[in-house]
Scaffold this motif. Structure first.
Motif, PDB file in Angstrom:
ATOM      1  N   LEU A   1       0.839  -1.188   0.000  1.00  0.00           N
ATOM      2  CA  LEU A   1       0.000   0.000   0.000  1.00  0.00           C
ATOM      3  C   LEU A   1       0.876   1.239   0.000  1.00  0.00           C
ATOM      4  O   LEU A   1       1.932   1.271   0.629  1.00  0.00           O
ATOM      5  CB  LEU A   1      -0.897   0.007   1.242  1.00  0.00           C
ATOM      6  CG  LEU A   1      -1.888  -1.148   1.355  1.00  0.00           C
ATOM      7  CD1 LEU A   1      -2.609  -1.077   2.690  1.00  0.00           C
ATOM      8  CD2 LEU A   1      -2.891  -1.096   0.210  1.00  0.00           C
ATOM      9  N   ASN A   2       0.437   2.249  -0.711  1.00  0.00           N
ATOM     10  CA  ASN A   2       1.193   3.501  -0.724  1.00  0.00           C
ATOM     11  C   ASN A   2       1.041   4.188   0.618  1.00  0.00           C
ATOM     12  O   ASN A   2      -0.078   4.383   1.105  1.00  0.00           O
ATOM     13  CB  ASN A   2       0.684   4.429  -1.830  1.00  0.00           C
ATOM     14  CG  ASN A   2       1.046   3.917  -3.204  1.00  0.00           C
ATOM     15  OD1 ASN A   2       1.994   3.155  -3.340  1.00  0.00           O
ATOM     16  ND2 ASN A   2       0.313   4.323  -4.220  1.00  0.00           N
ATOM     17  N   GLN A   3       2.180   4.545   1.205  1.00  0.00           N
ATOM     18  CA  GLN A   3       2.148   5.237   2.487  1.00  0.00           C
ATOM     19  C   GLN A   3       2.234   6.729   2.243  1.00  0.00           C
ATOM     20  O   GLN A   3       2.912   7.178   1.322  1.00  0.00           O
ATOM     21  CB  GLN A   3       3.318   4.787   3.357  1.00  0.00           C
ATOM     22  CG  GLN A   3       3.230   3.324   3.724  1.00  0.00           C
ATOM     23  CD  GLN A   3       4.384   2.898   4.603  1.00  0.00           C
ATOM     24  OE1 GLN A   3       5.304   3.665   4.821  1.00  0.00           O
ATOM     25  NE2 GLN A   3       4.331   1.677   5.085  1.00  0.00           N
ATOM     26  N   PRO A   4       1.541   7.518   3.061  1.00  0.00           N
ATOM     27  CA  PRO A   4       1.618   8.969   2.883  1.00  0.00           C
ATOM     28  C   PRO A   4       3.024   9.471   3.165  1.00  0.00           C
ATOM     29  O   PRO A   4       3.738   8.910   4.005  1.00  0.00           O
ATOM     30  CB  PRO A   4       0.627   9.507   3.906  1.00  0.00           C
ATOM     31  CG  PRO A   4       0.451   8.425   4.898  1.00  0.00           C
ATOM     32  CD  PRO A   4       0.691   7.134   4.157  1.00  0.00           C
ATOM     33  N   LYS A   5       3.438  10.496   2.436  1.00  0.00           N
ATOM     34  CA  LYS A   5       4.773  11.042   2.623  1.00  0.00           C
ATOM     35  C   LYS A   5       4.867  11.706   3.991  1.00  0.00           C
ATOM     36  O   LYS A   5       3.932  12.379   4.429  1.00  0.00           O
ATOM     37  CB  LYS A   5       5.091  12.061   1.532  1.00  0.00           C
ATOM     38  CG  LYS A   5       5.217  11.432   0.164  1.00  0.00           C
ATOM     39  CD  LYS A   5       5.602  12.449  -0.869  1.00  0.00           C
ATOM     40  CE  LYS A   5       5.746  11.793  -2.237  1.00  0.00           C
ATOM     41  NZ  LYS A   5       6.092  12.764  -3.266  1.00  0.00           N
ATOM     42  N   ALA A   6       6.005  11.498   4.633  1.00  0.00           N
ATOM     43  CA  ALA A   6       6.210  12.087   5.955  1.00  0.00           C
ATOM     44  C   ALA A   6       6.467  13.582   5.808  1.00  0.00           C
ATOM     45  O   ALA A   6       7.155  14.027   4.882  1.00  0.00           O
ATOM     46  CB  ALA A   6       7.387  11.421   6.652  1.00  0.00           C
ATOM     47  N   ASP A   7       5.902  14.340   6.700  1.00  0.00           N
ATOM     48  CA  ASP A   7       6.136  15.779   6.682  1.00  0.00           C
ATOM     49  C   ASP A   7       7.559  16.068   7.133  1.00  0.00           C
ATOM     50  O   ASP A   7       8.121  15.339   7.954  1.00  0.00           O
ATOM     51  CB  ASP A   7       5.165  16.494   7.624  1.00  0.00           C
ATOM     52  CG  ASP A   7       3.723  16.370   7.148  1.00  0.00           C
ATOM     53  OD1 ASP A   7       3.509  16.233   5.934  1.00  0.00           O
ATOM     54  OD2 ASP A   7       2.811  16.410   8.002  1.00  0.00           O
ATOM     55  N   LYS A   8       8.124  17.130   6.595  1.00  0.00           N
ATOM     56  CA  LYS A   8       9.472  17.500   7.000  1.00  0.00           C
ATOM     57  C   LYS A   8       9.438  18.008   8.434  1.00  0.00           C
ATOM     58  O   LYS A   8       8.550  18.771   8.811  1.00  0.00           O
ATOM     59  CB  LYS A   8      10.035  18.583   6.076  1.00  0.00           C
ATOM     60  CG  LYS A   8      10.328  18.078   4.697  1.00  0.00           C
ATOM     61  CD  LYS A   8      11.028  19.126   3.878  1.00  0.00           C
ATOM     62  CE  LYS A   8      11.388  18.575   2.508  1.00  0.00           C
ATOM     63  NZ  LYS A   8      12.113  19.566   1.705  1.00  0.00           N
ATOM     64  N   LYS A   9      10.412  17.560   9.205  1.00  0.00           N
ATOM     65  CA  LYS A   9      10.482  17.981  10.600  1.00  0.00           C
ATOM     66  C   LYS A   9      11.060  19.386  10.678  1.00  0.00           C
ATOM     67  O   LYS A   9      11.971  19.732   9.932  1.00  0.00           O
ATOM     68  CB  LYS A   9      11.359  17.028  11.403  1.00  0.00           C
ATOM     69  CG  LYS A   9      10.797  15.627  11.492  1.00  0.00           C
ATOM     70  CD  LYS A   9      11.694  14.734  12.302  1.00  0.00           C
ATOM     71  CE  LYS A   9      11.158  13.322  12.363  1.00  0.00           C
ATOM     72  NZ  LYS A   9      12.039  12.438  13.113  1.00  0.00           N
ATOM     73  N   GLU A  10      10.529  20.138  11.583  1.00  0.00           N
ATOM     74  CA  GLU A  10      11.068  21.474  11.799  1.00  0.00           C
ATOM     75  C   GLU A  10      11.932  21.425  13.050  1.00  0.00           C
ATOM     76  O   GLU A  10      11.525  20.908  14.089  1.00  0.00           O
ATOM     77  CB  GLU A  10       9.942  22.486  11.955  1.00  0.00           C
ATOM     78  CG  GLU A  10       9.135  22.631  10.684  1.00  0.00           C
ATOM     79  CD  GLU A  10       8.255  23.860  10.710  1.00  0.00           C
ATOM     80  OE1 GLU A  10       8.502  24.754  11.522  1.00  0.00           O
ATOM     81  OE2 GLU A  10       7.324  23.907   9.898  1.00  0.00           O
ATOM     82  N   TYR A  11      13.144  21.936  12.924  1.00  0.00           N
ATOM     83  CA  TYR A  11      14.099  21.897  14.020  1.00  0.00           C
ATOM     84  C   TYR A  11      14.266  23.294  14.607  1.00  0.00           C
ATOM     85  O   TYR A  11      14.259  24.288  13.885  1.00  0.00           O
ATOM     86  CB  TYR A  11      15.462  21.408  13.519  1.00  0.00           C
ATOM     87  CG  TYR A  11      15.417  20.008  12.935  1.00  0.00           C
ATOM     88  CD1 TYR A  11      15.229  18.909  13.761  1.00  0.00           C
ATOM     89  CD2 TYR A  11      15.570  19.789  11.575  1.00  0.00           C
ATOM     90  CE1 TYR A  11      15.196  17.628  13.242  1.00  0.00           C
ATOM     91  CE2 TYR A  11      15.534  18.512  11.051  1.00  0.00           C
ATOM     92  CZ  TYR A  11      15.348  17.429  11.893  1.00  0.00           C
ATOM     93  OH  TYR A  11      15.307  16.164  11.382  1.00  0.00           O
ATOM     94  N   ASP A  12      14.448  23.339  15.921  1.00  0.00           N
ATOM     95  CA  ASP A  12      14.752  24.624  16.532  1.00  0.00           C
ATOM     96  C   ASP A  12      16.272  24.806  16.561  1.00  0.00           C
ATOM     97  O   ASP A  12      17.020  23.960  16.065  1.00  0.00           O
ATOM     98  CB  ASP A  12      14.147  24.736  17.935  1.00  0.00           C
ATOM     99  CG  ASP A  12      14.658  23.657  18.891  1.00  0.00           C
ATOM    100  OD1 ASP A  12      15.426  22.788  18.438  1.00  0.00           O
ATOM    101  OD2 ASP A  12      14.305  23.695  20.079  1.00  0.00           O
ATOM    102  N   GLU A  13      16.738  25.890  17.094  1.00  0.00           N
ATOM    103  CA  GLU A  13      18.167  26.226  17.062  1.00  0.00           C
ATOM    104  C   GLU A  13      19.018  25.168  17.769  1.00  0.00           C
ATOM    105  O   GLU A  13      20.100  24.826  17.306  1.00  0.00           O
ATOM    106  CB  GLU A  13      18.395  27.602  17.694  1.00  0.00           C
ATOM    107  CG  GLU A  13      17.760  28.729  16.921  1.00  0.00           C
ATOM    108  CD  GLU A  13      18.322  28.867  15.526  1.00  0.00           C
ATOM    109  OE1 GLU A  13      19.545  28.696  15.345  1.00  0.00           O
ATOM    110  OE2 GLU A  13      17.530  29.142  14.601  1.00  0.00           O
ATOM    111  N   ILE A  14      18.538  24.637  18.869  1.00  0.00           N
ATOM    112  CA  ILE A  14      19.305  23.644  19.634  1.00  0.00           C
ATOM    113  C   ILE A  14      19.471  22.368  18.822  1.00  0.00           C
ATOM    114  O   ILE A  14      20.560  21.795  18.751  1.00  0.00           O
ATOM    115  CB  ILE A  14      18.620  23.361  20.990  1.00  0.00           C
ATOM    116  CG1 ILE A  14      18.600  24.630  21.838  1.00  0.00           C
ATOM    117  CG2 ILE A  14      19.321  22.223  21.722  1.00  0.00           C
ATOM    118  CD1 ILE A  14      17.775  24.512  23.089  1.00  0.00           C
ATOM    119  N   ASP A  15      18.384  21.918  18.194  1.00  0.00           N
ATOM    120  CA  ASP A  15      18.451  20.713  17.375  1.00  0.00           C
ATOM    121  C   ASP A  15      19.397  20.897  16.197  1.00  0.00           C
ATOM    122  O   ASP A  15      20.177  20.009  15.866  1.00  0.00           O
ATOM    123  CB  ASP A  15      17.064  20.327  16.856  1.00  0.00           C
ATOM    124  CG  ASP A  15      16.147  19.803  17.961  1.00  0.00           C
ATOM    125  OD1 ASP A  15      16.675  19.344  18.985  1.00  0.00           O
ATOM    126  OD2 ASP A  15      14.921  19.849  17.782  1.00  0.00           O
TER     127      ASP A  15
END
Length: 64
Positions: free
Chosen positions: A12-26
């Motif tokens: 089954l086609n899986q939905p594309k994962a959203d891009k993670k948003e990183y803060d300054e520390i990450d």
């Protein structure tokens, strides 16, 4: 109609994962990790150029 299908079933086609948003520390932690990996690769390359550690390696005696 028969319920049997020949061959492999398509996954089954899986939905594309959203891009993670990183803060300054990450972002800082990710950059630090990349720098450390780069340093390790450089050190490994230098170590391979020098050859065996200790210089002489295994010594064999001439006695039997």
């Amino acid at each position: 109609m028969s319920s049997k299908q020949g061959g492999k079933a398509k996954p089954l086609n899986q939905p594309k994962a959203d891009k993670k948003e990183y803060d300054e520390i990450d972002k800082a932690n990710i950059q630090k990790k990349k720098d450390e990996e780069k340093m390790l690769k450089e050190l490994k390359a230098k170590a391979q150029q020098k050859g065996a550690f200790g210089g002489s390696g295994l010594k064999k005696s001439g006695k039997k």
